[in-house]
Design a protein around this motif. Structure first.
Motif, PDB file in Angstrom:
ATOM      1  N   ALA A 197       0.942  -1.292   0.168  1.00 57.35           N
ATOM      2  CA  ALA A 197       0.015   0.007  -0.002  1.00 57.35           C
ATOM      3  C   ALA A 197       0.929   1.234   0.062  1.00 57.35           C
ATOM      4  CB  ALA A 197      -0.831  -0.042   1.059  1.00 57.35           C
ATOM      5  N   VAL A 198       2.005   1.310   0.632  1.00 59.22           N
ATOM      6  CA  VAL A 198       2.722   2.375   0.744  1.00 59.22           C
ATOM      7  C   VAL A 198       3.332   2.788  -0.533  1.00 59.22           C
ATOM      8  CG1 VAL A 198       4.757   3.579   1.875  1.00 59.22           C
ATOM      9  CG2 VAL A 198       3.371   1.885   3.273  1.00 59.22           C
ATOM     10  N   ARG A 199       3.955   1.839  -1.162  1.00 61.60           N
ATOM     11  CA  ARG A 199       4.632   2.105  -2.559  1.00 61.60           C
ATOM     12  C   ARG A 199       3.753   2.324  -3.817  1.00 61.60           C
ATOM     13  NH1 ARG A 199       9.746   1.604  -4.239  1.00 61.60           N
ATOM     14  NH2 ARG A 199      10.699   0.844  -2.211  1.00 61.60           N
ATOM     15  N   ALA A 203      -5.939   1.005  -4.897  1.00 58.08           N
ATOM     16  CA  ALA A 203      -7.201   1.092  -3.614  1.00 58.08           C
ATOM     17  C   ALA A 203      -7.601  -0.307  -3.405  1.00 58.08           C
ATOM     18  CB  ALA A 203      -8.230   1.768  -4.480  1.00 58.08           C
ATOM     19  N   GLY A 204      -7.916  -0.559  -2.263  1.00 59.10           N
ATOM     20  CA  GLY A 204      -8.714  -1.716  -1.883  1.00 59.10           C
ATOM     21  C   GLY A 204      -7.575  -3.068  -1.752  1.00 59.10           C
ATOM     22  N   HIS A 205      -6.244  -2.753  -2.008  1.00 61.89           N
ATOM     23  CA  HIS A 205      -5.308  -3.838  -1.853  1.00 61.89           C
ATOM     24  C   HIS A 205      -3.977  -3.418  -1.039  1.00 61.89           C
ATOM     25  CE1 HIS A 205      -2.144  -6.430  -3.625  1.00 61.89           C
ATOM     26  NE2 HIS A 205      -3.083  -7.389  -3.537  1.00 61.89           N
ATOM     27  N   SER A 206      -3.582  -4.380  -0.468  1.00 61.64           N
ATOM     28  CA  SER A 206      -2.348  -4.171   0.248  1.00 61.64           C
ATOM     29  C   SER A 206      -1.861  -5.768   0.673  1.00 61.64           C
ATOM     30  CB  SER A 206      -2.122  -3.365   1.558  1.00 61.64           C
ATOM     31  OG  SER A 206      -1.236  -3.154   2.016  1.00 61.64           O
ATOM     32  N   ALA A 207      -0.748  -5.888  -0.165  1.00 61.01           N
ATOM     33  CA  ALA A 207      -0.131  -7.424  -0.059  1.00 61.01           C
ATOM     34  C   ALA A 207       0.852  -7.075   1.043  1.00 61.01           C
ATOM     35  CB  ALA A 207       0.509  -7.847  -1.308  1.00 61.01           C
ATOM     36  N   LEU A 208       1.183  -8.222   1.753  1.00 59.95           N
ATOM     37  CA  LEU A 208       2.469  -8.112   2.671  1.00 59.95           C
ATOM     38  C   LEU A 208       3.802  -8.475   1.775  1.00 59.95           C
ATOM     39  CD1 LEU A 208       1.526 -10.208   5.683  1.00 59.95           C
ATOM     40  CD2 LEU A 208       1.370  -7.998   5.622  1.00 59.95           C
ATOM     41  N   VAL A 209       4.922  -7.879   1.895  1.00 58.95           N
ATOM     42  CA  VAL A 209       6.225  -7.818   1.148  1.00 58.95           C
ATOM     43  C   VAL A 209       6.933  -8.707   2.158  1.00 58.95           C
ATOM     44  CG1 VAL A 209       7.762  -7.146  -0.200  1.00 58.95           C
ATOM     45  CG2 VAL A 209       5.447  -6.153  -0.245  1.00 58.95           C
ATOM     46  N   ALA A 255      10.097 -11.641  17.751  1.00 56.58           N
ATOM     47  CA  ALA A 255       9.001 -10.994  18.224  1.00 56.58           C
ATOM     48  C   ALA A 255       8.123 -11.457  16.671  1.00 56.58           C
ATOM     49  CB  ALA A 255       8.683  -9.775  18.575  1.00 56.58           C
ATOM     50  N   ALA A 256       7.074 -12.036  16.909  1.00 52.62           N
ATOM     51  CA  ALA A 256       6.253 -12.267  15.639  1.00 52.62           C
ATOM     52  C   ALA A 256       5.366 -11.200  15.261  1.00 52.62           C
ATOM     53  CB  ALA A 256       5.233 -13.364  16.057  1.00 52.62           C
ATOM     54  N   GLU A 257       5.237 -10.828  13.849  1.00 54.38           N
ATOM     55  CA  GLU A 257       4.520  -9.886  13.389  1.00 54.38           C
ATOM     56  C   GLU A 257       3.000 -10.579  13.045  1.00 54.38           C
ATOM     57  OE1 GLU A 257       7.103  -6.422  11.151  1.00 54.38           O
ATOM     58  OE2 GLU A 257       7.792  -8.742  10.783  1.00 54.38           O
ATOM     59  N   ASN A 258       1.945  -9.925  13.357  1.00 53.66           N
ATOM     60  CA  ASN A 258       0.732 -10.471  12.886  1.00 53.66           C
ATOM     61  C   ASN A 258       0.123  -9.422  12.139  1.00 53.66           C
ATOM     62  OD1 ASN A 258       0.336 -12.812  14.842  1.00 53.66           O
ATOM     63  ND2 ASN A 258       1.328 -11.403  16.108  1.00 53.66           N
ATOM     64  N   PHE A 259      -0.845 -10.077  11.350  1.00 49.51           N
ATOM     65  CA  PHE A 259      -1.590  -9.343  10.218  1.00 49.51           C
ATOM     66  C   PHE A 259      -3.094  -9.728  10.035  1.00 49.51           C
ATOM     67  CE2 PHE A 259       2.931  -9.348   9.446  1.00 49.51           C
ATOM     68  CZ  PHE A 259       3.144  -8.046   9.314  1.00 49.51           C
ATOM     69  N   GLN A 260      -3.872  -8.963   9.630  1.00 44.77           N
ATOM     70  CA  GLN A 260      -5.348  -9.496   9.474  1.00 44.77           C
ATOM     71  C   GLN A 260      -5.748  -8.834   8.256  1.00 44.77           C
ATOM     72  OE1 GLN A 260      -7.761  -8.961  12.966  1.00 44.77           O
ATOM     73  NE2 GLN A 260      -9.709  -9.765  12.140  1.00 44.77           N
ATOM     74  N   PHE A 261      -6.566  -9.505   7.523  1.00 42.07           N
ATOM     75  CA  PHE A 261      -7.170  -9.073   6.340  1.00 42.07           C
ATOM     76  C   PHE A 261      -8.382  -8.242   6.541  1.00 42.07           C
ATOM     77  CE2 PHE A 261      -9.488  -9.566   2.088  1.00 42.07           C
ATOM     78  CZ  PHE A 261      -8.543  -9.310   1.389  1.00 42.07           C
ATOM     79  N   SER A 262      -8.444  -7.100   5.603  1.00 44.42           N
ATOM     80  CA  SER A 262      -9.541  -6.142   5.827  1.00 44.42           C
ATOM     81  C   SER A 262      -9.961  -5.530   4.401  1.00 44.42           C
ATOM     82  CB  SER A 262      -8.941  -4.979   6.556  1.00 44.42           C
ATOM     83  OG  SER A 262      -7.979  -4.106   5.883  1.00 44.42           O
ATOM     84  N   GLU A 263     -10.896  -4.897   4.345  1.00 36.61           N
ATOM     85  CA  GLU A 263     -11.286  -4.252   2.992  1.00 36.61           C
ATOM     86  C   GLU A 263     -10.154  -3.568   2.328  1.00 36.61           C
ATOM     87  OE1 GLU A 263     -14.716  -1.798   3.508  1.00 36.61           O
ATOM     88  OE2 GLU A 263     -15.968  -3.432   3.801  1.00 36.61           O
ATOM     89  N   SER A 264      -9.411  -3.023   3.038  1.00 40.17           N
ATOM     90  CA  SER A 264      -8.255  -2.486   2.326  1.00 40.17           C
ATOM     91  C   SER A 264      -6.910  -3.420   2.142  1.00 40.17           C
ATOM     92  CB  SER A 264      -7.853  -1.177   2.923  1.00 40.17           C
ATOM     93  OG  SER A 264      -7.602  -1.260   4.165  1.00 40.17           O
ATOM     94  N   GLY A 265      -6.960  -4.591   2.363  1.00 37.97           N
ATOM     95  CA  GLY A 265      -5.873  -5.370   2.375  1.00 37.97           C
ATOM     96  C   GLY A 265      -5.396  -5.792   3.666  1.00 37.97           C
ATOM     97  N   TRP A 266      -4.014  -6.424   3.894  1.00 37.92           N
ATOM     98  CA  TRP A 266      -3.440  -6.704   5.218  1.00 37.92           C
ATOM     99  C   TRP A 266      -3.035  -5.919   5.953  1.00 37.92           C
ATOM    100  CZ3 TRP A 266      -4.329 -11.829   6.694  1.00 37.92           C
ATOM    101  CH2 TRP A 266      -4.500 -12.687   5.672  1.00 37.92           C
ATOM    102  N   LYS A 267      -3.541  -5.863   7.130  1.00 39.43           N
ATOM    103  CA  LYS A 267      -3.097  -4.762   8.277  1.00 39.43           C
ATOM    104  C   LYS A 267      -2.385  -5.262   9.492  1.00 39.43           C
ATOM    105  CE  LYS A 267      -5.301  -0.697   7.129  1.00 39.43           C
ATOM    106  NZ  LYS A 267      -4.901  -0.540   5.675  1.00 39.43           N
TER     107      LYS A 267
END
Ligand SMILES: [Fe+2]
Ligand SMILES: [Fe+2]
Length: 290
Positions: A197-199, A203-209, A255-267
């Motif tokens: 989402a940053v780069r 709209a409506g999409h953000s994948a984890l890199v 430390a683990a990083e956690n993510f949840q899917f939302s309307e705008s992608g992975w947060k």
């Protein structure tokens, strides 16, 4: 629930064998559903280096999704470099340049981004993008879709932009249409997790890199050897980085990083909120009886 081990930048030819042996035993103990290797299996694409890489892969669980990196293209042999650049990779590692694995929870596609014309830079071409579209767009969006390349779709802050995958913007537009969830890469020798989402601002999409450090080599970039363990239980994903501790002779989780899917992608989700996430199958829950 699925567990994926993400290894990268093995660099056989410049390997710390003590670290390699513990990578093997640690990954075996994790019993992953799939093992990903995101390129640079060798240091100079020599036959004996590929042979060692092949033995290493044979000692790890399957299925395996493996892609080549820039170091897997011969650097000095002009005819090999331009005539048949990945000949040895194909002979010792795999002839499949677009490896694919899918079950009812995850789909993983590998794309070769190593090129003969540059020694370091990578790119993706239109037919590879079309191939990824064909495979990923037809899969249900409840299945977590994972793309593996050597060169990354995103970089840590202030990192040299030259390391970015060439034509990433073009590819990202298509991958977003197909609902790509996670983009795994290596090349940087730095463990890093970012968001498209940053780069890319689609709209409506953000994948984890997710970039992995070097699992086994002595080519450190200011970081210890590491690899990633990615646990997926839709709509949650956990990325855990396993870091080499030389004194202990072991990999231990950061430390683990956690993510949840939302309307705008992975947060990202803060640790307290993620405490209730479940990343184990009920059948695997230890009851205390044994
Ligand atoms: Fe590398
Ligand atoms: Fe590389």
């Amino acid at each position: 629930m699925r567990t994926i081990v993400h290894l990268s930048d093995l660099h056989f030819g410049r390997v710390d064998y003590a670290v390699r042996d513990v990578v093997v035993s640690t990954v075996q103990a994790l019993q992953p559903n799939a093992v990903v290797v995101s390129g640079d299996l060798t240091q100079r694409a020599r036959s004996h280096q590929f042979q060692e890489a092949r033995q290493f892969l044979d000692s790890l669980p399957r299925p395996q999704i493996v892609v080549p990196g820039n170091h897997d293209v011969p650097l000095y042999n002009f005819f090999a470099r331009f005539g048949r650049p990945l000949d040895r990779y194909r002979r010792f590692i795999t002839d499949d340049m677009q490896p694919f694995y899918a079950d009812d929870e995850i789909a993983i596609i590998g794309i070769n981004t190593a090129r003969s014309l540059t020694t370091k830079y990578g790119r993706i071409n239109e037919s590879q993008i079309a191939g990824a579209r064909e495979r990923l767009c037809s899969i249900d969006n409840n299945v977590t879709k994972i793309v593996v390349t050597h060169h990354p779709f995103d970089l840590p802050e202030n990192h040299d932009e030259d390391d970015l995958l060439g034509r990433a913007q073009l590819a990202m537009t298509v991958l977003a249409e197909c609902g790509a969830d996670v983009l795994l890469a290596g090349h940087l020798h730095i463990g890093h997790t970012g968001h498209t989402a940053v780069r890319y601002k689609i709209a409506g999409h953000s994948a984890l890199v997710v970039s992995a450090g070097t699992a086994t080599s002595t080519r450190h970039r200011g970081e210890a050897n590491s690899f990633n363990v990615i646990r997926i239980n839709h709509p949650h994903i956990q990325v855990e980085r396993m870091i080499w501790q030389p004194e202990a002779g072991a990999f231990t989780p950061a430390a683990a990083e956690n993510f949840q899917f939302s309307e705008s992608g992975w947060k990202p989700v803060p640790a307290e909120a993620a405490a209730g996430f479940v990343f184990a199958d009920e059948s695997e829950v230890i009851t205390g009886d044994n």
